[in-house]
Scaffold this active site. Structure first.
Site, mmCIF file in Angstrom:
data_model
loop_
_atom_site.group_PDB
_atom_site.id
_atom_site.type_symbol
_atom_site.label_atom_id
_atom_site.label_comp_id
_atom_site.label_asym_id
_atom_site.label_seq_id
_atom_site.Cartn_x
_atom_site.Cartn_y
_atom_site.Cartn_z
ATOM 1 N N HIS A 195 -4.161 3.753 -2.870
ATOM 2 C CA HIS A 195 -4.110 2.843 -1.724
ATOM 3 C C HIS A 195 -3.148 1.691 -1.955
ATOM 4 O O HIS A 195 -2.349 1.347 -1.094
ATOM 5 C CB HIS A 195 -5.501 2.285 -1.437
ATOM 6 C CG HIS A 195 -6.155 2.897 -0.247
ATOM 7 N ND1 HIS A 195 -5.666 2.766 1.020
ATOM 8 C CD2 HIS A 195 -7.266 3.661 -0.138
ATOM 9 C CE1 HIS A 195 -6.449 3.414 1.870
ATOM 10 N NE2 HIS A 195 -7.427 3.973 1.184
ATOM 11 N N HIS A 202 -27.610 -16.258 25.544
ATOM 12 C CA HIS A 202 -26.557 -16.228 26.557
ATOM 13 C C HIS A 202 -25.994 -17.609 26.867
ATOM 14 O O HIS A 202 -25.196 -17.757 27.785
ATOM 15 C CB HIS A 202 -27.094 -15.588 27.849
ATOM 16 C CG HIS A 202 -27.228 -14.096 27.762
ATOM 17 N ND1 HIS A 202 -27.968 -13.476 26.782
ATOM 18 C CD2 HIS A 202 -26.708 -13.098 28.538
ATOM 19 C CE1 HIS A 202 -27.916 -12.165 26.960
ATOM 20 N NE2 HIS A 202 -27.151 -11.915 27.996
ATOM 21 N N HIS A 243 0.851 -1.189 0.000
ATOM 22 C CA HIS A 243 0.000 0.000 0.000
ATOM 23 C C HIS A 243 0.887 1.240 0.000
ATOM 24 O O HIS A 243 1.574 1.530 0.975
ATOM 25 C CB HIS A 243 -0.917 -0.019 1.222
ATOM 26 C CG HIS A 243 -1.899 -1.154 1.198
ATOM 27 N ND1 HIS A 243 -3.211 -1.003 0.800
ATOM 28 C CD2 HIS A 243 -1.758 -2.469 1.495
ATOM 29 C CE1 HIS A 243 -3.836 -2.164 0.865
ATOM 30 N NE2 HIS A 243 -2.968 -3.074 1.291
ATOM 31 N N GLU A 285 -16.407 -4.671 25.114
ATOM 32 C CA GLU A 285 -15.586 -5.882 25.023
ATOM 33 C C GLU A 285 -14.502 -5.784 23.958
ATOM 34 O O GLU A 285 -13.365 -6.223 24.181
ATOM 35 C CB GLU A 285 -16.466 -7.112 24.748
ATOM 36 C CG GLU A 285 -17.360 -7.537 25.901
ATOM 37 C CD GLU A 285 -18.725 -6.858 25.846
ATOM 38 O OE1 GLU A 285 -19.590 -7.234 26.650
ATOM 39 O OE2 GLU A 285 -18.906 -5.952 24.996
#
Length: 724
Positions: free
Chosen positions: A325, A539, A86, A476
């Site tokens: 890019h 869960h 890149h 998280e």
């Protein structure tokens, strides 16, 4: 831009977010003035706005510009040679790299793991030739031949930066990056780790930790949700030692950035509580002034510098477009190099002027480094116990598993959940490993990994930076990356907790920890099966443990009782080459007290062991893990030829000697059945029949869910009876 244009831009203070010092410095840039940096003891660099009237200052500015030009040339040549890579970021951010490595960062390339060095994380890891070019120019042990070997097998310059590990050992790489958003979040962890180290080890008389953490991120990193999570954490805990550069080139891979984003990113970070700047990322004077101002601003706010840049700058055929890019510019490399000032026909060109300039930078930084060494020696003499603790932390020197087993008393527990057992063990681990810390994604009360008397990390309320308990909030994904940042920092060991079913929120960070061989991180994942019960299938993890087991170099430990839990926690802090996932139950589990406690610990540390010997000729082996081991023991109770094997960690067992594995699972006995309250697939490696849960659960009390889905001794006995 002309001086006049710079002046105009920097007068728009109503819309720009600058500290007073940055505005002051920038105004000098806008007129005939310029900015330099003078260095204080211990590497602190204090900003000063001065007119650039001396030859030395003029030469420095010219040297930075030349270095930026030549770094662009190195990136072009390496990407062209590899026909891969890149090009956009290394060309577009060259001035940022020049100022960082040539002026503002404190580092010693001859001691790349110096504990008080400034850290630089290339969050936009696809632009890896940026950091390889600058590490080479700055004098790190990254030879030009390795720069030429970009993206080649066994080179020191892999496609994305990799933290030193068994595959690559590239000095100066502070984090494994590439998955967008993770690097900027790792930098948050590095900054938090530095704050913690300063609070734990600095004294009134001696400051041995006072460095800064830098990260360079692009639109991809900023769009990824993980960066928002970590940015909130950084602002809330006032990590003002963190400086993030946003490469705002208005381009993403598919389209121009405006096609997919329209928010004002600077205002967003301002709202988070960051100190924000908006600058011309190609103006060396402005970049230098802004970094110096950001470093000097100890106001409790992390710093966000929007650097307006041109992607692929210097290659007119692709610059400013999404084609810049990748390697689309390869056909134009030779023309582009000449246009920016590289001598025609030269490849991987570095002038003697640039070599000499960075020798000077290294010498100047060495003054600060040597002064720090003197401070460290005085601190060490004045604080021998603290110095020993730090030395052990840095060298990852912990007592052996055998010694830890001897130091941790027998658990003597009745039936209890392994998450509860873990709470008892983590208190012992914290005493035995003083640099062990832990955190949770808003679930301390359920996951039970709070370190008593450890204090809480952060600012405000009852928190301090010396606290051992981190509150990540309901973040998280950021938690996983921040933990990796702690591991990259090389001081602390850290664990983080949530419910097992939510591990997929940060699976990407766990995967990076495994491939980067980060042994300083572990994951406490509770509520491990359909035994969760009433919360229902959202869960109740069934596929999750197996999903973790297929990640290479991740040890997944699901203990069956309190003593196996001791082994799991000890393994998590003594393993040397990778992370550990610790899987704990919500529901109570009976203890296997028929086997001595030390036998269970030692056996679990080998991944599997005989939990019940056969009393007659061996004709059946029952393998189980976690909460299913008691079912296996009950089912084998009246079967004289049945052996029960507890296998809390497949990965550990697979690494044992052939002799040991044969002693546990003798090849002569092919009648084998395995049981786990999860998907069955992986167990067929060890057994011909598996009692598992190959469907989602349902909402009901846990014992009913277990019974309905076959997780009982009675059902196991029925399945055994059906075997020929």
């Amino acid at each position: 831009l002309s001086h006049c244009r710079r002046y105009t831009v920097f007068q728009q203070v109503a819309t720009m977010k600058f500290s007073t010092l940055a505005v002051f410095s920038a105004c000098y840039v806008g007129s005939a003035g310029a900015f330099t940096a003078t260095k204080a003891p211990f590497g602190l660099q204090m900003p000063t706005a001065l007119k650039m009237s001396t030859a030395v200052e003029t030469d420095t500015k010219a040297s930075l510009a030349t270095a930026a030009m030549e770094a662009r040339g190195l990136a072009m040549d390496s990407i062209a040679a590899a026909h891969s890579g890149h090009m956009g970021l290394p060309l577009g951010c060259a001035e940022i790299g020049s100022v960082l490595y040539g002026s503002q960062m404190m580092y010693n390339p001859e001691d790349p793991t110096w504990i008080n060095r400034d850290r630089f994380v290339l969050s936009a890891g696809h632009g890896s030739m940026f950091v390889y070019s600058w590490l080479h120019l700055a004098g790190y042990d990254l030879p030009l031949e390795e720069v030429k070997n970009f993206r080649q097998h066994h080179s020191m310059t892999p496609g994305h930066p990799e933290f030193p590990n068994s595959e690559h050992n590239t000095p100066g790489i502070e984090a494994t990056t590439g998955p967008l958003g993770q690097g900027i979040s790792n930098a948050v962890g590095l900054a938090a780790s530095e704050k913690m180290a300063a609070a734990v080890y600095n004294t009134e008389d001696h400051k041995i930790f006072d460095h800064h953490v830098y990260a360079l991120a692009g639109d991809g990193c900023i769009q990824e949700g993980i960066s928002a999570e970590s940015a909130c954490f950084a602002a809330h805990e006032k990590l003002d030692n963190l400086i993030v550069f946003y490469d705002a080139n208005e381009v993403t891979l598919d389209k121009m950035a405006e096609y997919t984003q329209s928010e004002d990113v600077v205002k967003r970070y301002d709202a988070y509580g960051w100190e924000t700047y908006d600058i011309d990322g190609h103006d060396l004077e402005v970049v230098e002034a802004t970094i110096a101002a950001a470093k000097a601003s100890n106001n409790g706010k992390p710093k966000f510098i929007k650097c307006n840049t041109i992607i692929g700058k210097g290659m007119e055929e692709t610059e400013g477009t999404n084609a810049a890019h990748g390697e689309a510019g390869v056909p134009y490399v030779e023309k582009a190099k000449v246009s920016i000032g590289i001598p025609e026909g030269e490849k991987w060109y570095v002038s003697q002027e640039t070599r000499d300039f960075f020798e000077g930078v290294k010498a100047e930084n060495k003054i600060g480094y040597d002064a720090w060494q003197g401070t460290y020696a005085a601190w060490q003499e004045a604080n021998p116990a603290l110095a020993k603790q730090l030395e052990d932390a840095v060298s990852d020197n912990v007592m052996s598993a055998e010694d830890m087993f001897a130091a941790i008393p027998e658990m003597k527990s009745g039936a209890e959940a392994t998450r509860v057992s873990q709470n008892k063990v983590i208190q012992e681990i914290s005493k035995l490993v003083p640099h062990y810390v832990s955190g949770s994604a808003d679930l301390h009360g359920s996951t039970r990994n709070y370190i008593n008397e450890g204090g809480n990390f952060g600012v405000g309320f009852d928190k301090s930076y010396a606290g051992k308990n981190l509150y990540f909030g309901i973040r998280e994904h950021a938690m996983g990356a921040i933990m990796n940042g702690f591991a990259y920092g090389g001081i602390f060991k850290i664990s983080g907790s949530t419910f097992l079913v939510f591990v997929d929120y940060f699976r990407a960070t766990l995967r990076v920890a495994a491939l980067a061989e980060l042994n300083r991180v572990s994951y406490i994942l509770t509520h491990d099966s359909i035994g969760v019960g009433e919360d229902g299938p959202t869960h109740q993890p069934v596929e999750t443990v197996s999903g973790l087991r297929v990640i290479p170099n991740l040890d997944v430990f699901r203990p069956a009782d309190a003593e196996e839990t001791v082994a799991s926690m000890v393994h998590s802090v003594t393993r040397k080459d990778g992370p550990v996932a610790l899987i704990y139950s919500r529901q109570n589990i009976d203890q296997n007290d028929a086997v001595p406690f030390m036998t269970r610990r030692e056996g679990a540390m080998k991944g599997a062991y005989v939990a019940k010997e056969e009393t007659g000729d061996l004709d059946l082996i029952i393998i189980a893990t976690g909460s299913e081991v008691p079912h296996a023991l009950n089912a084998a109770k009246d079967l004289a030829g049945a052996r029960v094997v507890s296998m809390p960690c497949m990965e550990l067992y697979d690494r044992q000697s052939d002799e040991y594995k044969e002693s546990v699972l003798p090849s002569s006995c092919t009648k084998r059945i395995a049981m786990e309250a999860g998907v069955s697939g992986l167990w067929y490696k060890y057994a011909s029949k598996v009692v598992g849960v190959d469907r989602f659960g349902f909402s009901a009390p846990g014992d009913i869910v277990m019974e309905e889905l076959g997780m009982t001794a009675e059902n196991l006995s029925k399945e055994i009876a059906s075997m020929s």
